[in-house]
Design a protein around this motif. Structure first.
Motif, mmCIF file in Angstrom:
data_model
loop_
_atom_site.group_PDB
_atom_site.id
_atom_site.type_symbol
_atom_site.label_atom_id
_atom_site.label_comp_id
_atom_site.label_asym_id
_atom_site.label_seq_id
_atom_site.Cartn_x
_atom_site.Cartn_y
_atom_site.Cartn_z
ATOM 1 N N TRP A 1 1.105 -0.958 0.329
ATOM 2 C CA TRP A 1 -0.159 -0.150 -0.158
ATOM 3 C C TRP A 1 1.173 1.626 0.081
ATOM 4 O O TRP A 1 2.349 1.783 0.471
ATOM 5 N N ALA A 2 0.572 2.105 -0.432
ATOM 6 C CA ALA A 2 1.154 4.154 -0.266
ATOM 7 C C ALA A 2 0.412 4.362 0.454
ATOM 8 O O ALA A 2 -1.318 4.676 -0.681
ATOM 9 N N VAL B 1 5.292 10.622 1.562
ATOM 10 C CA VAL B 1 4.654 9.006 1.289
ATOM 11 C C VAL B 1 4.801 8.600 2.185
ATOM 12 O O VAL B 1 6.351 7.929 2.563
ATOM 13 N N SER B 2 4.386 7.151 2.102
ATOM 14 C CA SER B 2 4.224 6.482 2.667
ATOM 15 C C SER B 2 3.619 4.870 1.987
ATOM 16 O O SER B 2 3.296 4.837 0.771
ATOM 17 N N ILE B 3 4.781 4.143 2.070
ATOM 18 C CA ILE B 3 4.866 2.880 1.174
ATOM 19 C C ILE B 3 4.960 2.140 2.081
ATOM 20 O O ILE B 3 5.973 1.703 2.163
ATOM 21 N N GLY C 1 7.042 -1.916 -5.440
ATOM 22 C CA GLY C 1 6.397 -1.249 -5.125
ATOM 23 C C GLY C 1 6.153 0.166 -6.268
ATOM 24 O O GLY C 1 6.285 1.473 -6.375
ATOM 25 N N LEU D 1 2.826 0.675 -7.424
ATOM 26 C CA LEU D 1 2.415 1.458 -6.310
ATOM 27 C C LEU D 1 2.817 3.402 -6.301
ATOM 28 O O LEU D 1 1.932 3.979 -6.024
ATOM 29 N N LEU D 2 3.805 2.920 -6.070
ATOM 30 C CA LEU D 2 4.823 4.834 -6.261
ATOM 31 C C LEU D 2 4.380 5.291 -7.279
ATOM 32 O O LEU D 2 4.463 6.261 -7.252
ATOM 33 N N LEU E 1 0.871 6.154 -7.271
ATOM 34 C CA LEU E 1 1.060 7.661 -5.834
ATOM 35 C C LEU E 1 0.990 8.728 -6.660
ATOM 36 O O LEU E 1 0.504 9.170 -5.887
ATOM 37 N N SER F 1 14.806 1.057 -0.793
ATOM 38 C CA SER F 1 13.453 2.297 -0.800
ATOM 39 C C SER F 1 14.387 3.823 -1.486
ATOM 40 O O SER F 1 13.356 4.159 -1.866
ATOM 41 N N HIS G 1 12.506 5.007 -4.894
ATOM 42 C CA HIS G 1 11.932 6.716 -5.002
ATOM 43 C C HIS G 1 13.349 7.525 -5.960
ATOM 44 O O HIS G 1 11.837 7.843 -7.096
#
Length: 165
Positions: free
Chosen positions: A64-65, A82-84, A96, A99-100, A103, A126, A130
């Motif tokens: 989830w994100a 951002v939270s992922i 990831g 999702l990102l 997002l 991570s 990003h």
């Protein structure tokens, strides 16, 4: 056999699975300074309602994100953090990045012009995720907080929208 990943919005009904994945992240000791999963109510209040997405693989939430505002001040209404989180069973499969990417798209639809991330220096996966999607390192906070009696640095990244200028 290739697995199809579906990206969708999540709601309170998804919280048991979402919070379980969040707990996995907490347990790694490299994803967050949080030590306990908050209640749905506390989490819901602190996150942007329009930018909460989940990745579904084989009818199970794989990650989830979400976004949380960085300030209540009006001038920062377009800046979010951002939270992922990806479940341990599905890390390294590209979820990831899916999702990102989504997002980022959703954040721009909602009017966000800057996304921020604060990532533990030792969470290379991570940071790499990003930066692969246009975040740039803008600095770091040295020994910003302790977790389990160990000081950690936090790498600061941001992504400025090319759509909202």
């Amino acid at each position: 056999m290739e697995t199809t990943i579906k990206i969708a919005y999540f709601t309170q009904e998804d919280w048991p699975e979402i919070s379980s994945i969040y707990k996995e992240g907490i347990d790694t000791g490299t994803a967050t300074f949080e030590t306990q999963v908050p209640t749905w109510k506390a989490w819901d209040i602190s996150h942007v309602k329009s930018c909460r997405i989940k990745a579904i693989s084989k009818n199970t939430i794989a990650g989830w994100a979400a976004l949380s505002p960085t300030s209540k001040r009006e001038v920062y209404k377009g800046v979010a953090e951002v939270s992922i989180y990806i479940t341990s069973k599905c890390r390294g499969l590209g979820i990831g990045k899916l999702l990102l990417s989504k997002l980022i798209e959703e954040s721009e639809k909602a009017g966000f012009w800057t996304l921020q991330a604060g990532i533990f220096r030792n969470n290379k996966a991570s940071i790499d995720l990003h930066t692969s999607l246009g975040f740039r390192e803008i600095g770091y906070r040295e020994k910003v907080a302790k977790l389990n009696d160990i000081w950690y640095d936090n790498i600061l990244l941001e992504r400025r929208s090319k759509i909202i200028i």
